[in-house]
Design an enzyme around this catalytic site. Structure first.
Site, PDB file in Angstrom:
ATOM      1  N   SER A  67       0.831  -1.203   0.000  1.00 41.91           N
ATOM      2  CA  SER A  67       0.000   0.000   0.000  1.00 41.91           C
ATOM      3  C   SER A  67       0.869   1.257   0.000  1.00 41.91           C
ATOM      4  O   SER A  67       2.002   1.258   0.470  1.00 41.91           O
ATOM      5  CB  SER A  67      -0.920   0.023   1.217  1.00 41.91           C
ATOM      6  OG  SER A  67      -1.743  -1.114   1.252  1.00 41.91           O
TER       7      SER A  67
HETATM    8  N1  SAH Z   1      -1.036  -4.976   4.097  1.00 42.17           N
HETATM    9  C1  SAH Z   1      -0.345  -5.204   2.858  1.00 42.17           C
HETATM   10  C2  SAH Z   1      -1.178  -4.775   1.669  1.00 42.17           C
HETATM   11  C3  SAH Z   1      -1.205  -5.861   0.641  1.00 42.17           C
HETATM   12  S1  SAH Z   1      -2.408  -5.729  -0.653  1.00 42.17           S
HETATM   13  C4  SAH Z   1       1.032  -4.532   2.866  1.00 42.17           C
HETATM   14  O1  SAH Z   1       1.357  -3.817   3.817  1.00 42.17           O
HETATM   15  O2  SAH Z   1       1.811  -4.749   1.928  1.00 42.17           O
HETATM   16  C5  SAH Z   1      -3.712  -6.754  -0.033  1.00 42.17           C
HETATM   17  C6  SAH Z   1      -3.385  -8.199   0.275  1.00 42.17           C
HETATM   18  O3  SAH Z   1      -4.607  -8.803   0.705  1.00 42.17           O
HETATM   19  C7  SAH Z   1      -2.888  -9.042  -0.891  1.00 42.17           C
HETATM   20  O4  SAH Z   1      -1.672  -9.648  -0.537  1.00 42.17           O
HETATM   21  C8  SAH Z   1      -4.006 -10.076  -1.092  1.00 42.17           C
HETATM   22  O5  SAH Z   1      -3.521 -11.345  -1.512  1.00 42.17           O
HETATM   23  C9  SAH Z   1      -4.596 -10.153   0.291  1.00 42.17           C
HETATM   24  N2  SAH Z   1      -5.986 -10.636   0.369  1.00 42.17           N
HETATM   25  C10 SAH Z   1      -7.030 -10.381  -0.470  1.00 42.17           C
HETATM   26  N3  SAH Z   1      -8.145 -11.014  -0.052  1.00 42.17           N
HETATM   27  C11 SAH Z   1      -7.807 -11.688   1.088  1.00 42.17           C
HETATM   28  C12 SAH Z   1      -8.504 -12.557   1.991  1.00 42.17           C
HETATM   29  N4  SAH Z   1      -9.796 -12.875   1.822  1.00 42.17           N
HETATM   30  N5  SAH Z   1      -7.825 -13.062   3.047  1.00 42.17           N
HETATM   31  C13 SAH Z   1      -6.520 -12.777   3.247  1.00 42.17           C
HETATM   32  N6  SAH Z   1      -5.802 -11.976   2.432  1.00 42.17           N
HETATM   33  C14 SAH Z   1      -6.428 -11.455   1.362  1.00 42.17           C
END
Ligand code: SAH
Length: 218
Positions: A67
């Site tokens: 993000s």
């Molecule tokens: N918090 C992260 C942001 C990653 S983007 C950071 O600091 O880098 C969002 C993430 O959510 C992705 O890796 C995606 O695979 C995950 N995601 C999407 N749906 C999800 C679900 N139902 N359960 C767990 N993770 C999920």
């Protein structure tokens, strides 16, 4: 082998980024201190080393993103993190957001649905520095009933609706920060759980996230 070095140049860029976040309205100095203590460039491919301190999202593997710093700061500020808070994060991704929460003294339980991203957490460079982060492979819609209830829940993917099981796993008085789909963007919401199990809702500005998908992907 990836070389990890936090140079004066990186530190200088990081300080500047914190000033930009202040200019954009982030006022919680605890959040900014935590982010200033964490070398964001370690969470990105070394190809992004020079631009890691620009206020933008970057691709990580599996089509996912780390993000934007402003988004991380915004969600963390809304969460009103206190030391020892037990926090559930949905979407581990690059582990950057989880590290910010851990740096603030929270006990972090983070879930990732992409097997490959979860496997990468085993090599997390700060593993010994942040024993207060626990990693789980699973579907965030299910939460972690075994470890519930939580003081806070943070969702870092775009949710099509408010997942009922995650509300159930929140303590009374607990807060959830969640970007919820509205047409072509997501509205950031902060929910506060009431004693009777219902919740009240505050709405903030719009953001753009990758989707929260259901089921695991292995
Ligand atoms: N918090 C992260 C942001 C990653 S983007 C950071 O600091 O880098 C969002 C993430 O959510 C992705 O890796 C995606 O695979 C995950 N995601 C999407 N749906 C999800 C679900 N139902 N359960 C767990 N993770 C999920």
């Amino acid at each position: 082998m990836r070389k990890y070095e936090d140079s004066y140049q990186h530190k200088g860029l990081r300080n500047k980024l914190m000033d930009q976040l202040r200019d954009k309205g982030i006022s919680d100095e605890n959040v900014l201190r935590a982010m200033n203590n964490i070398p964001r460039h370690y969470f990105l491919d070394s190809a992004f080393d020079k631009i890691a301190y620009e206020d933008r999202a970057f691709p990580i593997s599996e089509g996912q993103t780390i993000s934007q710093p402003y988004t991380v700061a915004y969600q963390t500020q809304l969460l009103q993190v206190k030391p020892n808070d037990k926090i559930l994060e949905i979407g581990t991704g690059s582990i950057y957001q989880a590290t910010v929460l851990a740096e603030m003294g929270a006990k972090v339980f983070t879930i990732e649905r992409q097997k490959k991203l979860f496997e990468l957490t085993k090599q997390f460079i700060f593993k010994s520095q942040y024993p207060n982060i626990k990693f789980f492979y699973g579907d965030g819609y299910e939460g972690l009933p075994t470890f519930a209830p939580f003081d806070k829940v943070i969702i870092t993917a775009a949710a099509p609706f408010i997942p009922p099981k995650l509300i159930a796993q929140l303590k009374p008085g607990g807060k959830m920060v969640i970007p919820v789909d509205e047409d072509h963007h997501q509205r950031m919401l902060r929910l506060t759980k009431n004693e009777d199990g219902t919740y009240s809702e505050e709405a903030f500005q719009n953001f753009s996230f990758v989707p929260m998908l259901s089921g695991k992907n292995g």
